[in-house]
Design a protein around this motif. Structure first.
Motif, PDB file in Angstrom:
ATOM      1  N   UNK A  19     -13.458  83.893 -59.160  1.00 38.04           N
ATOM      2  CA  UNK A  19     -12.459  82.835 -59.105  1.00 38.04           C
ATOM      3  C   UNK A  19     -13.049  81.471 -59.444  1.00 38.04           C
ATOM      4  N   UNK A  20     -14.282  81.221 -59.027  1.00 38.35           N
ATOM      5  CA  UNK A  20     -14.913  79.955 -59.353  1.00 38.35           C
ATOM      6  C   UNK A  20     -15.095  79.776 -60.848  1.00 38.35           C
ATOM      7  N   UNK A  21     -15.573  80.826 -61.519  1.00 40.90           N
ATOM      8  CA  UNK A  21     -15.764  80.782 -62.970  1.00 40.90           C
ATOM      9  C   UNK A  21     -14.418  80.720 -63.690  1.00 40.90           C
ATOM     10  N   UNK A  22     -13.467  81.504 -63.229  1.00 38.64           N
ATOM     11  CA  UNK A  22     -12.131  81.538 -63.848  1.00 38.64           C
ATOM     12  C   UNK A  22     -11.486  80.148 -63.833  1.00 38.64           C
ATOM     13  N   UNK A  23     -11.581  79.466 -62.706  1.00 34.84           N
ATOM     14  CA  UNK A  23     -11.002  78.134 -62.615  1.00 34.84           C
ATOM     15  C   UNK A  23     -11.634  77.174 -63.600  1.00 34.84           C
ATOM     16  N   UNK A  24     -12.959  77.208 -63.713  1.00 39.50           N
ATOM     17  CA  UNK A  24     -13.654  76.333 -64.653  1.00 39.50           C
ATOM     18  C   UNK A  24     -13.250  76.645 -66.095  1.00 39.50           C
ATOM     19  N   UNK A  25     -13.162  77.898 -66.434  1.00 39.53           N
ATOM     20  CA  UNK A  25     -12.788  78.275 -67.796  1.00 39.53           C
ATOM     21  C   UNK A  25     -11.363  77.865 -68.129  1.00 39.53           C
ATOM     22  N   UNK A  26     -10.451  78.030 -67.173  1.00 39.59           N
ATOM     23  CA  UNK A  26      -9.057  77.659 -67.420  1.00 39.59           C
ATOM     24  C   UNK A  26      -8.919  76.163 -67.678  1.00 39.59           C
ATOM     25  N   UNK A  27      -9.622  75.353 -66.905  1.00 43.27           N
ATOM     26  CA  UNK A  27      -9.549  73.904 -67.081  1.00 43.27           C
ATOM     27  C   UNK A  27     -10.212  73.490 -68.396  1.00 43.27           C
ATOM     28  N   UNK A  28     -11.392  74.009 -68.672  1.00 42.31           N
ATOM     29  CA  UNK A  28     -12.095  73.647 -69.895  1.00 42.31           C
ATOM     30  C   UNK A  28     -11.268  74.006 -71.131  1.00 42.31           C
ATOM     31  N   UNK A  29     -10.654  75.186 -71.119  1.00 42.60           N
ATOM     32  CA  UNK A  29      -9.839  75.599 -72.258  1.00 42.60           C
ATOM     33  C   UNK A  29      -8.603  74.714 -72.384  1.00 42.60           C
ATOM     34  N   UNK A  30      -7.993  74.346 -71.273  1.00 43.00           N
ATOM     35  CA  UNK A  30      -6.816  73.474 -71.307  1.00 43.00           C
ATOM     36  C   UNK A  30      -7.148  72.132 -71.945  1.00 43.00           C
ATOM     37  N   UNK A  31      -8.258  71.528 -71.531  1.00 38.52           N
ATOM     38  CA  UNK A  31      -8.660  70.238 -72.098  1.00 38.52           C
ATOM     39  C   UNK A  31      -8.993  70.399 -73.582  1.00 38.52           C
ATOM     40  N   UNK A  35      -5.808  70.704 -75.613  1.00 39.36           N
ATOM     41  CA  UNK A  35      -5.166  69.393 -75.717  1.00 39.36           C
ATOM     42  C   UNK A  35      -5.891  68.529 -76.738  1.00 39.36           C
ATOM     43  N   UNK A  36      -7.208  68.568 -76.707  1.00 39.00           N
ATOM     44  CA  UNK A  36      -8.018  67.809 -77.667  1.00 39.00           C
ATOM     45  C   UNK A  36      -7.756  68.283 -79.098  1.00 39.00           C
ATOM     46  N   UNK A  37      -7.456  69.568 -79.264  1.00 39.75           N
ATOM     47  CA  UNK A  37      -7.182  70.112 -80.586  1.00 39.75           C
ATOM     48  C   UNK A  37      -5.759  69.839 -81.057  1.00 39.75           C
ATOM     49  N   UNK A  38      -4.964  69.190 -80.212  1.00 33.66           N
ATOM     50  CA  UNK A  38      -3.630  68.797 -80.617  1.00 33.66           C
ATOM     51  C   UNK A  38      -2.512  69.734 -80.201  1.00 33.66           C
ATOM     52  N   UNK A  39      -2.812  70.731 -79.381  1.00 31.14           N
ATOM     53  CA  UNK A  39      -1.749  71.609 -78.928  1.00 31.14           C
ATOM     54  C   UNK A  39      -0.878  70.888 -77.903  1.00 31.14           C
ATOM     55  N   UNK A  40       0.374  71.289 -77.842  1.00 33.51           N
ATOM     56  CA  UNK A  40       1.330  70.637 -76.942  1.00 33.51           C
ATOM     57  C   UNK A  40       1.173  71.138 -75.514  1.00 33.51           C
ATOM     58  N   UNK A  77      -6.697  66.836 -68.454  1.00 38.01           N
ATOM     59  CA  UNK A  77      -5.775  67.401 -69.442  1.00 38.01           C
ATOM     60  C   UNK A  77      -4.793  66.335 -69.911  1.00 38.01           C
ATOM     61  N   UNK A  78      -4.256  65.562 -68.968  1.00 38.92           N
ATOM     62  CA  UNK A  78      -3.263  64.543 -69.297  1.00 38.92           C
ATOM     63  C   UNK A  78      -3.841  63.438 -70.168  1.00 38.92           C
ATOM     64  N   UNK A  79      -5.097  63.086 -69.951  1.00 36.83           N
ATOM     65  CA  UNK A  79      -5.710  62.057 -70.772  1.00 36.83           C
ATOM     66  C   UNK A  79      -5.699  62.424 -72.241  1.00 36.83           C
ATOM     67  N   UNK A  80      -5.955  63.698 -72.532  1.00 35.19           N
ATOM     68  CA  UNK A  80      -5.934  64.165 -73.920  1.00 35.19           C
ATOM     69  C   UNK A  80      -4.513  64.349 -74.438  1.00 35.19           C
ATOM     70  N   UNK A  81      -3.611  64.780 -73.570  1.00 35.15           N
ATOM     71  CA  UNK A  81      -2.229  65.022 -74.009  1.00 35.15           C
ATOM     72  C   UNK A  81      -1.452  63.729 -74.250  1.00 35.15           C
ATOM     73  N   UNK A  82      -1.597  62.766 -73.356  1.00 34.76           N
ATOM     74  CA  UNK A  82      -0.695  61.615 -73.346  1.00 34.76           C
ATOM     75  C   UNK A  82      -1.390  60.272 -73.564  1.00 34.76           C
ATOM     76  N   UNK A  83      -2.711  60.232 -73.475  1.00 32.74           N
ATOM     77  CA  UNK A  83      -3.392  58.957 -73.499  1.00 32.74           C
ATOM     78  C   UNK A  83      -3.326  58.273 -72.143  1.00 32.74           C
TER      79      UNK A  83
END
Length: 296
Positions: free
Chosen positions: A174-186, A189-194, A267-273
């Protein structure tokens, strides 16, 4: 840590720390080493979320219109460990398979933090006794992982680096899963996905991101478990229209607010500024501390 005694101690430590920090600030400015800009909105968004959440962590105080910044706002372990992850990655992406290089940066961050008590008991013991990873299933690895998204060159590398950054302490599934989910989300977002695309992707591969805001407001309590808090943080970021709404929702839900808002803020910083109404007071607070503004 939500007691009146803790709040008084925060203020006492802050006053005692201020003169040293002011001296360091003047020296750094004179030497041309003052750093007041952030390369990525995701990194700064995570830090702002930590600053905002620090005043409300664990308190029985939830609301949609709470002040974002208060006299108790300060960088917690989230901010120091985000900086440590960034420093580790900027030094080298070639790490030992057991993540020892990340671990050293995390220990250094702990010993250089203004408020060591913000760290969890198991982390403090790990840092002070130089023990091995402790199978944590908490959200600490997820809250410090955002810089991975700015160094990785592919989704596969995002997941690999997130795992390495996590497992020096959080070597549980669960610790690794949480880190991976957040890193992938950011990263997405950085790659321009909605926001909708990120929500669908994380729901398919990590957690079902389907909540009701009012239910969370009424029922969500304090927890540091990654499985409980990480999906809520990602959901907040992906179901809002702007950065301000993300921060407001986090305070409305409550709980481990500094961690949840730090994750959501990345995540929001990359999505919305990030609007100036958040960046300016955040810079002002950070100038009181050494984490980003002094030395190397």
């Amino acid at each position: 840590m939500a007691s009146e005694e803790y709040e008084k101690r925060i203020q006492t430590m802050k006053r005692e720390h201020m003169q040293l920090l002011k001296d360091s600030y003047r020296e750094a400015k004179a030497a041309g080493k003052l750093r007041v800009k952030f390369m990525h909105n995701g990194m700064f968004g995570a830090i702002i979320g930590d600053l905002i959440g620090s005043s409300y962590e664990g308190k029985d105080q939830k609301g949609y219109n709470l002040p974002f910044f208060t006299e108790l706002s300060h960088p917690t372990d989230e901010t120091y460990l985000l900086d440590a992850t960034n420093k580790a990655l900027s030094t080298s992406k070639c790490f030992a398979s057991d993540g020892i290089a990340f671990g050293q940066f995390y220990r250094d961050a702990y010993f250089n933090s203004a408020f060591a008590d913000d760290y969890g008991h198991m982390f403090r013991q790990w840092a002070e006794d130089h023990t091995g990873p402790y199978q944590s299933y908490g959200n600490g690895a997820a809250s410090r992982v955002a810089p991975v998204a700015f160094y990785a060159e592919s989704e596969a590398e995002v997941l690999d680096l997130a795992e390495l950054s996590a497992k020096c302490t959080h070597n549980s599934e669960e610790g690794v899963k949480g880190a991976q989910a957040v890193a992938l989300s950011v990263y997405l977002a950085k790659q321009g996905q909605s926001a909708d695309e990120i929500r669908d992707r994380i729901s398919h591969e990590f957690y079902p991101l389907y909540y009701d805001l009012e239910d969370l407001h009424n029922e969500f309590g304090f927890s540091t478990d990654a499985e409980t808090t990480v999906p809520v943080a990602i959901w907040i970021a992906c179901t809002s229209d702007d950065f301000k709404e993300v921060m407001s929702k986090g305070l409305y839900i409550g709980g481990d607010t500094d961690t949840i808002l730090s994750i959501a803020g990345a995540i929001a910083g990359e999505l919305y500024g990030i609007p100036e109404e958040f960046s300016e007071p955040a810079h002002k607070i950070l100038k009181e501390y050494s984490v980003f503004y002094y030395g190397e």
